[in-house]
Design a protein around this motif. Structure first.
Motif, short mmCIF file in Angstrom:
data_model
loop_
_atom_site.label_atom_id
_atom_site.label_comp_id
_atom_site.label_asym_id
_atom_site.label_seq_id
_atom_site.Cartn_x
_atom_site.Cartn_y
_atom_site.Cartn_z
N VAL A 263 15.20 51.90 31.69
CA VAL A 263 15.56 53.22 31.19
C VAL A 263 17.07 53.24 30.94
N SER A 264 17.47 53.81 29.79
CA SER A 264 18.88 53.95 29.48
C SER A 264 19.12 55.24 28.71
N GLY A 265 20.27 55.83 28.94
CA GLY A 265 20.65 57.01 28.19
C GLY A 265 19.91 58.25 28.61
N VAL A 266 20.17 58.74 29.84
CA VAL A 266 19.50 59.93 30.36
C VAL A 266 20.56 60.98 30.71
N VAL A 267 20.36 62.21 30.24
CA VAL A 267 21.19 63.35 30.62
C VAL A 267 20.32 64.32 31.41
N VAL A 268 20.75 64.66 32.62
CA VAL A 268 20.06 65.66 33.45
C VAL A 268 21.04 66.80 33.64
N ARG A 269 20.75 67.94 33.05
CA ARG A 269 21.75 68.99 32.96
C ARG A 269 21.15 70.35 33.30
N GLN A 270 21.88 71.11 34.12
CA GLN A 270 21.57 72.52 34.40
C GLN A 270 20.16 72.69 34.95
N CYS A 271 19.73 71.76 35.76
CA CYS A 271 18.42 71.84 36.40
C CYS A 271 18.55 72.34 37.84
N THR A 272 17.44 72.84 38.37
CA THR A 272 17.34 73.17 39.79
C THR A 272 16.36 72.19 40.41
N ILE A 273 16.84 71.42 41.38
CA ILE A 273 16.04 70.37 42.00
C ILE A 273 16.09 70.62 43.50
N ARG A 274 15.03 71.19 44.03
CA ARG A 274 15.12 71.67 45.41
C ARG A 274 13.80 71.48 46.16
N ASP A 275 13.93 71.32 47.47
CA ASP A 275 12.80 71.36 48.40
C ASP A 275 11.72 70.34 48.06
N ASN A 276 12.14 69.17 47.56
CA ASN A 276 11.22 68.05 47.40
C ASN A 276 11.30 67.18 48.65
N ALA A 284 17.28 54.04 40.05
CA ALA A 284 17.24 52.66 40.55
C ALA A 284 17.19 51.70 39.37
N GLN A 285 18.20 50.86 39.24
CA GLN A 285 18.20 49.78 38.25
C GLN A 285 18.22 50.29 36.81
N MET A 286 18.87 51.42 36.55
CA MET A 286 18.91 51.93 35.18
C MET A 286 20.37 52.05 34.72
N THR A 287 20.56 52.36 33.44
CA THR A 287 21.90 52.43 32.89
C THR A 287 22.10 53.72 32.10
N ASP A 288 23.36 54.16 32.07
CA ASP A 288 23.77 55.32 31.28
C ASP A 288 23.06 56.60 31.73
N LEU A 289 23.56 57.16 32.80
CA LEU A 289 23.00 58.39 33.37
C LEU A 289 24.11 59.41 33.53
N TRP A 290 23.83 60.63 33.13
CA TRP A 290 24.76 61.74 33.32
C TRP A 290 24.02 62.85 34.05
N VAL A 291 24.42 63.15 35.28
CA VAL A 291 23.86 64.22 36.09
C VAL A 291 24.91 65.31 36.14
N ASP A 292 24.68 66.43 35.45
CA ASP A 292 25.75 67.37 35.18
C ASP A 292 25.30 68.82 35.39
N GLY A 293 26.02 69.54 36.22
CA GLY A 293 25.82 70.98 36.33
C GLY A 293 24.52 71.41 36.95
N ASN A 294 23.94 70.58 37.80
CA ASN A 294 22.65 70.89 38.44
C ASN A 294 22.87 71.49 39.83
N THR A 295 21.86 72.20 40.30
CA THR A 295 21.80 72.64 41.70
C THR A 295 20.74 71.80 42.39
N ILE A 296 21.18 71.02 43.39
CA ILE A 296 20.31 70.05 44.05
C ILE A 296 20.40 70.33 45.55
#
Length: 364
Positions: A263-276, A284-296
């Motif tokens: 997997v390459s080139g992933v943007v995760v933006r303005q998400c709510t990721i909770r209570d998992n 794991a073992q991927m390239t080009d990831l941007w995790v931006d502006g999320n509530t985790i």
């Protein structure tokens, strides 16, 4: 990371985010403007008892090659998922808010309520799709899908509620493997809810340009990995250019979001990721990831974990709190020993083999 390397990574990340965000969501599908066929005109009853598979398929097949719209009015339409409803190119499947497609009980290891295979310009809009996990007649397999998209192009799923599948609520992937894989391309999932499915809310295999917007993936449980979204092309092929924006991933027995190799080139933006119960975000073992502006927050393991040889990552502007609730003792030990990740290891864990990781503007 050198200043030059950081500038180059930021430039590429910003370019990726802009390209995926502002790419057109549709490429001229004629589905919305062609002939209209109501499934009731082909004999569908929607009474919650009759097998309506053939009637719904007849409505789809009645459309001309240029396409059109199949309308499903309010009702509960039983579907034989061993046959599935197969969409054609240039078709819009329009379900009323109170229309439901329900899988008839079966003992299959693999089934599909709706198949979108080797077609283009397809829309699935509204309604509900319900699997048969509680009435499943077998105890093997984990591949019962609500919507299965393979080797399809320019597909939109908008406003559909998918629940209770023996496997995944949705799958987006390819036919074939490796260099010979026939990928799905330009797929948009918007305002979708995938909940109470057995294996995953949404799994993504080999594909290009997938947008997952303003959707919810919740309460996955039953057989591993049990995550909200899993980007898992693995050895099948490559997945690239994916945007996950404005989504909620909550209450899953696995991770909120997990991303694996190929997997390459992933943007995760303005998400709510909770209570998992697992990680909020695992890469794991991927390239080009941007995790931006999320509530985790409130996840059982680290809020964000970068593992293996993951590289070229930005983690910016996120709020990360109260994570690692399953491993408090380990987190306290890491804090005392100065382990990788420093005082915020419970929230953001950066593995020793990762590279080119940029962290800024987060609130812990």
């Amino acid at each position: 990371m050198s200043a030059a390397a950081r500038r180059e990574f930021l430039r590429r990340s910003l370019a990726l985010g802009a390209a995926v965000l502002f790419a057109p969501l549709s490429r001229g599908s004629s589905a919305a403007t062609g002939k209209v066929v109501d499934v009731r005109s082909k004999g569908a009853r929607g009474d919650g008892h009759s097998d309506d598979t053939a009637a719904i398929q007849a409505a789809i097949d009645a459309l001309p090659a240029g396409g059109g719209t199949v309308r499903v009015p309010a009702g509960n339409y039983m579907v034989d998922a061993s046959r599935a409803i197969s969409l054609r190119s240039n078709v819009r499947l329009e379900l009323a808010p109170d229309a439901q497609l329900t899988a008839l009980p079966n003992a299959l290891r693999r089934y599909h309520v709706i198949r979108v295979w080797r077609v283009q310009n397809v829309q699935i809009v509204g309604g509900r799709i319900v699997g048969e996990r509680d009435q499943h007649q077998g105890d093997t397999g984990e591949w019962g899908y609500g919507i299965n998209i393979q080797a399809a192009r320019n597909v939109t799923v908008d406003g559909t509620h998918i629940s209770d599948c023996w496997g995944d609520g949705m799958w987006i992937g390819a036919f074939g493997r490796g260099a010979n894989a026939d990928l799905s391309e330009d797929v948009t999932v918007r305002n979708v809810v995938c909940t109470n499915n057995r294996r995953q809310g949404l799994s993504v295999g080999p594909c290009k340009r997938v947008r997952i917007l303003d959707s919810t993936f919740s309460d996955t449980h039953g057989t591993a990995p049990q995550s909200g979204i899993d980007l898992e092309p693995m050895r099948q092929g490559e997945a690239s250019d994916l945007l996950i924006q404005g989504c909620t991933m909550t209450g899953n027995k696995g991770c909120g979001l997990e991303i694996h190799h190929s997997v390459s080139g992933v943007v995760v933006r303005q998400c709510t990721i909770r209570d998992n119960a697992g990680y909020g975000v695992l890469a794991a073992q991927m390239t080009d990831l941007w995790v931006d502006g999320n509530t985790i927050t409130g996840n059982g393991l680290n809020g964000v974990k970068l593992a293996g040889h993951t590289r070229d990552v930005k983690v910016t502007g996120n709020t990360l709190s109260s994570n690692s609730t399953r491993s408090l003792r380990r987190s306290l030990k890491a804090l005392a020993s100065g382990a990788p990740g420093g005082p915020h290891a419970a929230q953001l864990q950066i593995g020793k083999n990762t590279s080119n990781v940029h962290v800024s503007g987060n609130v812990f």
